[in-house]
Design a protein around this motif. Structure first.
Motif, PDB file in Angstrom:
ATOM      1  N   LEU A 128     -20.016   0.784 -33.341  1.00  0.00           N
ATOM      2  CA  LEU A 128     -20.548   1.751 -32.376  1.00  0.00           C
ATOM      3  C   LEU A 128     -19.374   2.463 -31.674  1.00  0.00           C
ATOM      4  O   LEU A 128     -19.307   3.646 -31.919  1.00  0.00           O
ATOM      5  N   PHE A 129     -18.289   1.804 -31.171  1.00  0.00           N
ATOM      6  CA  PHE A 129     -17.409   2.461 -30.441  1.00  0.00           C
ATOM      7  C   PHE A 129     -16.372   3.225 -31.306  1.00  0.00           C
ATOM      8  O   PHE A 129     -15.948   4.362 -30.907  1.00  0.00           O
ATOM      9  N   LEU A 130     -16.351   2.658 -32.533  1.00  0.00           N
ATOM     10  CA  LEU A 130     -15.532   3.191 -33.664  1.00  0.00           C
ATOM     11  C   LEU A 130     -15.799   4.768 -33.965  1.00  0.00           C
ATOM     12  O   LEU A 130     -15.086   5.362 -34.361  1.00  0.00           O
ATOM     13  N   ASN A 131     -17.401   4.980 -34.017  1.00  0.00           N
ATOM     14  CA  ASN A 131     -17.975   6.313 -34.205  1.00  0.00           C
ATOM     15  C   ASN A 131     -18.415   6.793 -33.154  1.00  0.00           C
ATOM     16  O   ASN A 131     -18.935   8.163 -33.296  1.00  0.00           O
ATOM     17  N   LEU A 132     -18.090   6.431 -31.887  1.00  0.00           N
ATOM     18  CA  LEU A 132     -18.412   7.120 -30.797  1.00  0.00           C
ATOM     19  C   LEU A 132     -17.462   8.293 -30.584  1.00  0.00           C
ATOM     20  O   LEU A 132     -15.998   7.983 -30.722  1.00  0.00           O
ATOM     21  N   PRO A 133     -17.774   9.483 -30.376  1.00  0.00           N
ATOM     22  CA  PRO A 133     -16.765  10.660 -30.326  1.00  0.00           C
ATOM     23  C   PRO A 133     -16.013  10.457 -29.132  1.00  0.00           C
ATOM     24  O   PRO A 133     -16.442   9.864 -27.990  1.00  0.00           O
ATOM     25  N   ALA A 134     -14.542  10.586 -29.136  1.00  0.00           N
ATOM     26  CA  ALA A 134     -13.634  10.389 -28.181  1.00  0.00           C
ATOM     27  C   ALA A 134     -14.196  11.300 -27.129  1.00  0.00           C
ATOM     28  O   ALA A 134     -13.861  10.829 -25.701  1.00  0.00           O
ATOM     29  N   LEU A 135     -14.702  12.476 -27.144  1.00  0.00           N
ATOM     30  CA  LEU A 135     -14.985  13.331 -25.921  1.00  0.00           C
ATOM     31  C   LEU A 135     -15.950  12.849 -24.936  1.00  0.00           C
ATOM     32  O   LEU A 135     -16.001  13.037 -23.864  1.00  0.00           O
ATOM     33  N   VAL A 136     -16.960  12.187 -25.696  1.00  0.00           N
ATOM     34  CA  VAL A 136     -18.031  11.388 -24.863  1.00  0.00           C
ATOM     35  C   VAL A 136     -17.346  10.440 -24.018  1.00  0.00           C
ATOM     36  O   VAL A 136     -17.635  10.454 -23.026  1.00  0.00           O
ATOM     37  N   ILE A 137     -16.524   9.449 -24.439  1.00  0.00           N
ATOM     38  CA  ILE A 137     -15.822   8.352 -23.727  1.00  0.00           C
ATOM     39  C   ILE A 137     -14.967   9.120 -22.281  1.00  0.00           C
ATOM     40  O   ILE A 137     -15.000   8.626 -21.443  1.00  0.00           O
ATOM     41  N   ILE A 138     -14.278  10.170 -22.804  1.00  0.00           N
ATOM     42  CA  ILE A 138     -13.472  10.755 -21.974  1.00  0.00           C
ATOM     43  C   ILE A 138     -14.012  11.178 -20.722  1.00  0.00           C
ATOM     44  O   ILE A 138     -14.028  11.104 -19.580  1.00  0.00           O
ATOM     45  N   ILE A 139     -15.261  12.083 -21.127  1.00  0.00           N
ATOM     46  CA  ILE A 139     -16.105  12.574 -20.033  1.00  0.00           C
ATOM     47  C   ILE A 139     -16.806  11.629 -19.207  1.00  0.00           C
ATOM     48  O   ILE A 139     -16.899  11.833 -17.967  1.00  0.00           O
ATOM     49  N   LEU A 140     -17.199  10.509 -19.816  1.00  0.00           N
ATOM     50  CA  LEU A 140     -18.043   9.529 -19.118  1.00  0.00           C
ATOM     51  C   LEU A 140     -16.746   8.873 -17.959  1.00  0.00           C
ATOM     52  O   LEU A 140     -17.165   8.381 -16.900  1.00  0.00           O
ATOM     53  N   ALA A 141     -15.704   8.401 -18.586  1.00  0.00           N
ATOM     54  CA  ALA A 141     -14.796   7.925 -17.855  1.00  0.00           C
ATOM     55  C   ALA A 141     -14.375   8.850 -16.569  1.00  0.00           C
ATOM     56  O   ALA A 141     -14.430   8.309 -15.504  1.00  0.00           O
ATOM     57  N   TYR A 142     -14.462  10.180 -16.907  1.00  0.00           N
ATOM     58  CA  TYR A 142     -14.036  11.006 -15.745  1.00  0.00           C
ATOM     59  C   TYR A 142     -15.248  10.799 -14.637  1.00  0.00           C
ATOM     60  O   TYR A 142     -14.894  11.126 -13.408  1.00  0.00           O
ATOM     61  N   VAL A 143     -16.362  11.096 -15.217  1.00  0.00           N
ATOM     62  CA  VAL A 143     -17.738  11.116 -14.349  1.00  0.00           C
ATOM     63  C   VAL A 143     -17.852   9.632 -13.643  1.00  0.00           C
ATOM     64  O   VAL A 143     -18.032   9.691 -12.299  1.00  0.00           O
ATOM     65  N   TRP A 144     -17.484   8.553 -14.223  1.00  0.00           N
ATOM     66  CA  TRP A 144     -17.686   7.233 -13.798  1.00  0.00           C
ATOM     67  C   TRP A 144     -16.536   7.049 -12.763  1.00  0.00           C
ATOM     68  O   TRP A 144     -16.806   6.248 -11.726  1.00  0.00           O
ATOM     69  N   PHE A 145     -15.306   7.202 -13.216  1.00  0.00           N
ATOM     70  CA  PHE A 145     -14.132   6.749 -12.435  1.00  0.00           C
ATOM     71  C   PHE A 145     -13.354   7.923 -11.505  1.00  0.00           C
ATOM     72  O   PHE A 145     -12.411   7.536 -10.858  1.00  0.00           O
ATOM     73  N   GLY A 146     -13.786   9.108 -11.928  1.00  0.00           N
ATOM     74  CA  GLY A 146     -13.220  10.219 -10.871  1.00  0.00           C
ATOM     75  C   GLY A 146     -11.821  10.745 -12.161  1.00  0.00           C
ATOM     76  O   GLY A 146     -11.456  10.138 -13.080  1.00  0.00           O
ATOM     77  N   LEU A 147     -11.499  11.865 -11.441  1.00  0.00           N
ATOM     78  CA  LEU A 147     -10.397  12.531 -12.200  1.00  0.00           C
ATOM     79  C   LEU A 147      -8.990  11.984 -11.782  1.00  0.00           C
ATOM     80  O   LEU A 147      -8.093  12.507 -11.011  1.00  0.00           O
ATOM     81  N   ASN A 148      -8.712  10.819 -12.234  1.00  0.00           N
ATOM     82  CA  ASN A 148      -7.429  10.107 -11.876  1.00  0.00           C
ATOM     83  C   ASN A 148      -6.924   9.323 -13.172  1.00  0.00           C
ATOM     84  O   ASN A 148      -7.310   9.396 -14.320  1.00  0.00           O
ATOM     85  N   GLU A 149      -5.491   8.735 -12.976  1.00  0.00           N
ATOM     86  CA  GLU A 149      -4.789   8.207 -14.131  1.00  0.00           C
ATOM     87  C   GLU A 149      -5.522   7.124 -14.784  1.00  0.00           C
ATOM     88  O   GLU A 149      -5.346   7.070 -15.978  1.00  0.00           O
ATOM     89  N   TRP A 150      -6.038   5.966 -13.892  1.00  0.00           N
ATOM     90  CA  TRP A 150      -6.613   4.978 -14.418  1.00  0.00           C
ATOM     91  C   TRP A 150      -7.858   5.462 -15.461  1.00  0.00           C
ATOM     92  O   TRP A 150      -7.929   4.962 -16.523  1.00  0.00           O
TER      93      TRP A 150
END
Length: 249
Positions: free
Chosen positions: A97-119
């Protein structure tokens, strides 16, 4: 001699590419395709201003952090999946599932959930790469020699000694493949992460150059990037791969 011969052919190939590029730039005669001297001029200008070093170091730090996390977690997960059919049945579908999940989706979700930061940026890149490493190492673990495993059991190596002297040496080519493909993938994803939500780095600088239609600066950063990647490949990955495979006939 083989190394010199390979370097010679690489130099010929690179020279031919530069010649074709120079000729195409001269025929088109447009700012959208600058010739090599203009790109070098942009590269030196960025270096003199300090922007090149600042952006490259920021990107390299993100690449190193996310690449290390992905290799450690992905390798452990892949070896577990390869050695344990039960774990493969349980966790294998998630890896796919994660192998085929678009990278852009993960990036956007990470920024939405954790904020625009380095982590958030590092976690997003690592999550994108972990499944690739896991799949590669799983194949390596599945292909481990049973004869060597039985020999280790007969001589009572123990788990740690078996892992160090029997399992890991056989997995060296798979580690190298995962590292080489992983480094290429991490570079690309880090640039997207920087373009979407970081105030520095090569991706941020490329976005700025794109808005100004500054193709020379875009190609200058691409050139600097390519030189760094080649240095890592020739100075780190290939020497480690040769050292790790010395035991093979």
């Amino acid at each position: 001699m083989a190394t010199l011969n390979r370097l010679g052919w690489s130099a010929v190939s690179l020279g031919a590419f530069i010649a074709v590029w120079w000729l195409a730039a001269a025929l088109i005669d447009s700012a959208l395709l600058p010739d090599p001297p203009k790109v070098l001029e942009a590269l030196f200008a960025a270096a003199r201003s300090g922007e090149l070093a600042t952006n490259l170091l920021a990107t390299l730090a993100r690449v190193l952090a996310s690449f290390t996390i992905a290799m450690v977690l992905g390798s452990a997960l892949g070896i577990l999946l390869g050695l344990s059919p039960a774990a493969d049945r349980l966790l294998g579908p998630w890896v796919v599932l994660f192998l085929n999940l678009p990278a852009l989706v993960i990036i956007i979700l990470a920024y939405v959930w954790f904020g625009l930061n380095e982590w958030a940026a590092i976690i997003a890149v690592a999550i994108n790469k972990i499944p690739n490493v896991a799949v590669t190492l799983r194949e390596g673990a599945v292909a481990l020699s049973r004869d060597l495993a039985e020999m280790a059991a007969i001589y009572r190596f123990g788990r740690w000694k078996t892992l160090r002297h029997v399992i890991l040496p056989q997995l060296a080519p798979f580690f190298a493949a995962a590292a080489r493909s992983g480094l290429a993938l991490v570079w690309k994803i880090v640039l997207v992460v920087e373009l979407l939500g970081r105030p520095n780095g090569v991706g941020f600088e490329l976005q700025t150059s794109f808005q100004l239609f500054d193709v020379a600066t875009i190609l200058a950063y691409a050139l600097a990037f390519g030189l760094i990647v080649q240095a890592i490949e020739l100075g780190v990955v290939q020497p480690w791969e040769r050292a790790a495979n010395r035991w093979r006939r």
